[in-house]
Design a protein around this motif. Structure first.
Motif, short mmCIF file in Angstrom:
data_model
loop_
_atom_site.label_atom_id
_atom_site.label_comp_id
_atom_site.label_asym_id
_atom_site.label_seq_id
_atom_site.Cartn_x
_atom_site.Cartn_y
_atom_site.Cartn_z
N GLU A 51 14.71 48.66 17.55
CA GLU A 51 14.86 47.24 17.83
C GLU A 51 13.65 46.45 17.32
OE1 GLU A 51 15.83 46.43 21.87
OE2 GLU A 51 17.68 47.61 21.82
N VAL A 52 12.48 47.06 17.39
CA VAL A 52 11.29 46.43 16.81
C VAL A 52 11.44 46.31 15.30
CG1 VAL A 52 8.83 46.82 16.31
CG2 VAL A 52 9.69 47.09 18.65
N GLN A 53 11.85 47.37 14.67
CA GLN A 53 12.00 47.37 13.21
C GLN A 53 13.08 46.40 12.74
OE1 GLN A 53 12.73 51.53 12.36
NE2 GLN A 53 10.94 52.15 13.56
N ASP A 54 14.10 46.18 13.57
CA ASP A 54 15.21 45.31 13.18
C ASP A 54 14.94 43.84 13.46
OD1 ASP A 54 16.62 47.49 12.35
OD2 ASP A 54 17.82 47.67 14.19
N ASP A 55 13.85 43.53 14.17
CA ASP A 55 13.55 42.14 14.52
C ASP A 55 12.82 41.48 13.36
OD1 ASP A 55 12.82 39.71 15.57
OD2 ASP A 55 12.22 40.51 17.52
N SER A 56 13.59 40.81 12.49
CA SER A 56 13.01 40.22 11.28
C SER A 56 12.01 39.12 11.60
CB SER A 56 14.12 39.69 10.38
OG SER A 56 14.91 38.72 11.06
N ARG A 80 5.89 29.00 13.54
CA ARG A 80 6.68 29.11 12.30
C ARG A 80 7.73 30.23 12.36
NH1 ARG A 80 5.04 27.47 7.28
NH2 ARG A 80 5.49 29.54 6.43
N SER A 81 7.39 31.32 13.04
CA SER A 81 8.22 32.52 12.94
C SER A 81 9.27 32.65 14.02
CB SER A 81 7.32 33.77 12.97
OG SER A 81 6.38 33.75 11.93
N PHE A 82 8.99 32.16 15.22
CA PHE A 82 9.90 32.38 16.35
C PHE A 82 10.60 31.11 16.78
CE2 PHE A 82 6.58 35.72 17.42
CZ PHE A 82 7.38 36.80 17.06
N PRO A 83 11.89 31.17 17.06
CA PRO A 83 12.55 30.07 17.76
C PRO A 83 12.14 30.12 19.23
CG PRO A 83 14.08 31.87 17.44
CD PRO A 83 12.82 32.27 16.74
N VAL A 84 12.37 29.03 19.93
CA VAL A 84 11.91 28.96 21.32
C VAL A 84 12.63 29.95 22.22
CG1 VAL A 84 11.21 26.56 21.11
CG2 VAL A 84 13.53 27.10 21.89
N ILE A 85 13.76 30.47 21.81
CA ILE A 85 14.52 31.40 22.64
C ILE A 85 14.00 32.83 22.52
CG2 ILE A 85 16.29 32.05 20.95
CD1 ILE A 85 16.89 31.08 24.66
N VAL A 114 16.76 37.92 17.22
CA VAL A 114 17.60 37.40 16.14
C VAL A 114 18.86 38.24 15.95
CG1 VAL A 114 16.25 38.64 14.37
CG2 VAL A 114 17.64 36.66 13.73
N TYR A 115 18.75 39.56 16.05
CA TYR A 115 19.91 40.41 15.78
C TYR A 115 20.90 40.43 16.94
CZ TYR A 115 16.89 43.62 18.37
OH TYR A 115 16.05 44.18 19.32
N GLU A 116 20.55 39.77 18.07
CA GLU A 116 21.45 39.71 19.22
C GLU A 116 22.37 38.49 19.16
OE1 GLU A 116 18.77 41.80 22.71
OE2 GLU A 116 18.29 39.74 22.13
N LEU A 159 24.98 29.20 17.52
CA LEU A 159 23.62 29.60 17.85
C LEU A 159 22.90 30.19 16.64
CD1 LEU A 159 24.07 31.16 21.41
CD2 LEU A 159 23.43 28.81 20.77
N ILE A 160 23.62 30.90 15.82
CA ILE A 160 23.02 31.44 14.59
C ILE A 160 22.55 30.29 13.71
CG2 ILE A 160 23.50 32.70 12.46
CD1 ILE A 160 25.46 34.44 14.10
#
Length: 669
Positions: A494-499, A384-389, A121-123, A129-130
């Motif tokens: 990067e793990v901590q920043d991945d909402s 629910r949590s992840f988009p397919v990308i 998400v943070y990329e 795309l957002i």
């Protein structure tokens, strides 16, 4: 002018093709193409077709971001659905970009596909795309919602019937038809033998052998011949369908007063129980968790469920032998300790009541709750949590194939009015209470095989093939997950920043483990190592662990004397009063036996569309490195399969359930 080549792959599943109008629009950083129709009333989109089209645009669209796919109905032909596997676009600069789809597209529906490398998400940087990411997740959350059936067990998907599920996760038509055919064949076989409606008792053990002349396995035949043997009984607690409850015993529970004199005849000459415990040769199965759970009524009277103990001895021949059984937690004159030297009917009944408790624990806890229900929580949280990308979506979604439809239908089949689990000694209410108790005591470490084996003191017990094969599988899966995760997460920050990742684990913690911090289940991730361990557990649980507790059910339990979910008579309270007719009277009657065995037939059936562990027929990763990691994963699994096959060729009773070639990539039955 700029030229784009568009390759469209239609799925090869039943009725995947369409004659409807298919339109594509390309979106890039520098603009978008016109809405362009691909093919028209020809064979372009028939089942399994791969077709290539050329689209010309007035200028280059820049970096390609999205492909919009639309399907409009033909005005003459009836509407249908189209299964689009993937679209691959080659740009004017010869960049080849994969746009995975792998879903049914209905008439009038618009589908937007993300392509290229996996993105967290943070990329995301481009506003299009957002926005697309936000809209996709909002739609998924509206589709996949939680439902609480009981406050003490994991939450379910809100769908009541598999037909209500979104097309992307429903059974394929071929899978649906095959399952219906197997159920029909089972029912017909039982009715032809006039078993399903018979309320008569079995007159002999020989008569019981005729129940499934149409359905036998090498292992089920072996069980009918060896079920009385103590060494075979003991081996099932290691390599049968529930290898999860036995543990090393270094000290007897105070409410299980086995004496030296009782068991000395069954130990090595000149040895004693104390010495054997010190040497690590004594093991125990303790069903205390079932104590006090009310059993269901049967013919107006409550059945009996025994929450007892079984003590095992690993003898010098490396055989695990039952040497003492107490059927209830509190010792008394009406609760004697049964021994192998007791009259045969007493000892058989004692073993059957322990196995009855173990099988209900197996079905409710180790099979349903710890694989099926946990997999459902994991699947819903992932959707629910992840988009397919997202890379974790790409990694995990193949491991949730058919999970939601099989659970949605399975609850009705197993716990419906005629459901085999409702017929068990505990019944629906009792099994649900057992799940409540087990979930309240469940720990993260118990779901992680290496820690589970160590906690139970089973590191060195011989002939424990579930452990041997399972630990090797765990290591192979862990190495694969480690490579994938370290490819996408280069630091703990990067793990901590991945909402989205943090939301995923929080949903699992709350809906799967009910927010219980005592479980040790993480409610957030702090570092890459934690993510690797958890995803290893996820993949192991929905593949290897489910196969281990599911696939042998017909093998070991279709022969009811070896272990039945239902026992109709009370357990023995005094030695010497039972006879072999008592054993027969205790077992289910003809119709009950047929219903339970029929369920086991269905649960153990192999279907033609099986996807083995490590196979990823859906191409979701577009980068070279993850593709190579998948190949390495498959190679390791193949080598392990060869080793297990070689070992099994030398065993009288092969252990096949954790051979990677026999493990499904997801829970599909």
């Amino acid at each position: 002018m700029a030229e784009y080549k568009i390759e469209v792959t239609t799925g090869d599943t039943e009725n995947a093709g369409t004659l409807d109008h298919i339109y594509v629009t390309l979106f890039g950083t520098e603009g978008q193409s016109k809405r362009t129709e691909l093919g028209y009333l020809d064979i372009d989109f028939t089942t399994g077709a791969v077709t290539t089209y050329t689209m010309e645009t007035s200028c280059c669209l820049g970096t390609l971001l999205l492909v919009k796919v639309e399907k409009d109905p033909h005005y003459i032909l009836p509407e249908d659905e189209w299964y689009c596997s993937k679209i691959v676009v080659t740009t004017p600069d010869d960049d080849v970009i994969l746009f995975p789809c792998y879903r049914w597209v209905s008439s009038g529906e618009l589908v937007e596909l993300r392509g290229g490398r996996a993105m967290k998400v943070y990329e995301e940087e481009h506003p299009l795309l957002i926005d697309h990411r936000k809209r996709e997740r909002a739609l998924k959350k509206s589709l996949y919602q939680w439902k609480i059936i009981d406050k003490g067990i994991p939450h379910f998907t809100s769908f009541n019937n598999s037909s209500e599920l979104p097309a992307e996760i429903r059974f394929s038509k071929s899978k649906q038809h095959e399952m219906q055919n197997v159920a029909m064949m089972t029912d017909v076989a039982l009715k032809l033998k006039r078993l399903i409606d018979s309320s008569e008792d079995w007159e002999s053990f020989e008569e019981m052998k005729t129940i499934f002349c149409y359905k036998k396995t090498t292992m089920s035949e072996y069980v009918t011949q060896h079920w009385k043997e103590d060494d075979f009984y003991g081996s099932q607690f290691l390599n049968g369908i529930n290898p999860n409850t036995i543990k090393r015993c270094s000290e007897l529970p105070p409410n299980f007063p086995v004496t030296e004199d009782m068991v000395r005849p069954f130990l090595e000459e000149d040895s004693c129980l104390h010495t054997e415990m010190e040497d690590g040769n004594i093991f125990i199965c303790d069903k205390a968790i079932m104590d006090g759970i009310p059993a269901r009524n049967y013919n107006g009277e409550p059945l009996d469920v025994t929450a007892g103990f079984c003590l095992f001895y690993l003898n010098p021949d490396k055989k695990l032998m039952p040497i003492a059984i107490q059927l209830h937690q509190e010792p008394s004159r009406q609760n004697p300790i049964f021994l192998p030297s007791d009259p045969e009917p007493d000892w058989l009944l004692a073993k059957m009541f322990i196995k009855n408790a173990d099988l209900m624990d197996h079905q409710a806890v180790h099979h349903l709750m710890k694989t099926h229900y946990l997999a459902e929580v994991l699947a819903v949280a992932t959707l629910r949590s992840f988009p397919v990308i997202h890379p974790i979506y790409k990694l995990l979604i193949p491991h949730f194939r058919y999970t939601l439809p099989i659970n949605t239908e399975g609850r009705k089949v197993l716990f419906g009015r005629e459901g085999a689990l409702r017929m068990s000694s505990l019944g629906y209410e009792g099994l649900t209470e057992l799940m409540r108790r087990s979930l309240s005591e469940l720990t993260y470490s118990s779901l992680c095989l290496p820690e589970n084996i160590t906690a139970r003191g089973l590191e060195s017990i011989p002939n424990f093939y579930y452990r041997d094969d399972g630990l090797k599988l765990w290591k192979i899966i862990n190495r694969f997950v480690e490579e994938i995760m370290e490819h996408y997460y280069h630091s703990d920050c990067e793990v901590q920043d991945d909402s989205e990742l943090q939301e995923w684990i929080h949903e699992i913690f709350m809906h799967g483990f009910l927010g219980n911090t005592d479980t040790g289940i993480p409610h957030c991730f702090h570092n890459v190592e934690e993510v690797i361990k958890f995803i290893t557990m996820v993949i192991f649980t929905v593949t290897a662990q489910h196969t281990a507790v599911n696939d042998g059910q017909f093998d070991y339990s279709s022969w009811m004397p070896n272990g039945s979910l239902l026992l109709r008579q009370p357990p023995p309270t005094t030695k010497g009063e039972a006879c072999m007719d008592t054993v027969l009277d205790t077992l289910p009657n003809v119709a009950e036996t047929a219903s339970i065995a029929g369920m086991l037939w269905l649960l153990s059936e192999k279907y033609t569309d099986v996807v083995p562990l490590g196979s990823y027929p859906e191409e979701r990763f577009d980068e070279h490195d993850p593709k190579e990691m998948i190949k390495d994963f498959q190679d390791e699994l193949s080598h392990l399969s060869e080793d297990i096959t070689s070992r099994n060729s030398e065993l009288k009773v092969p252990y096949t359930y954790l051979n990677p070639a026999e493990i499904e990539n997801s829970i599909t039955i």
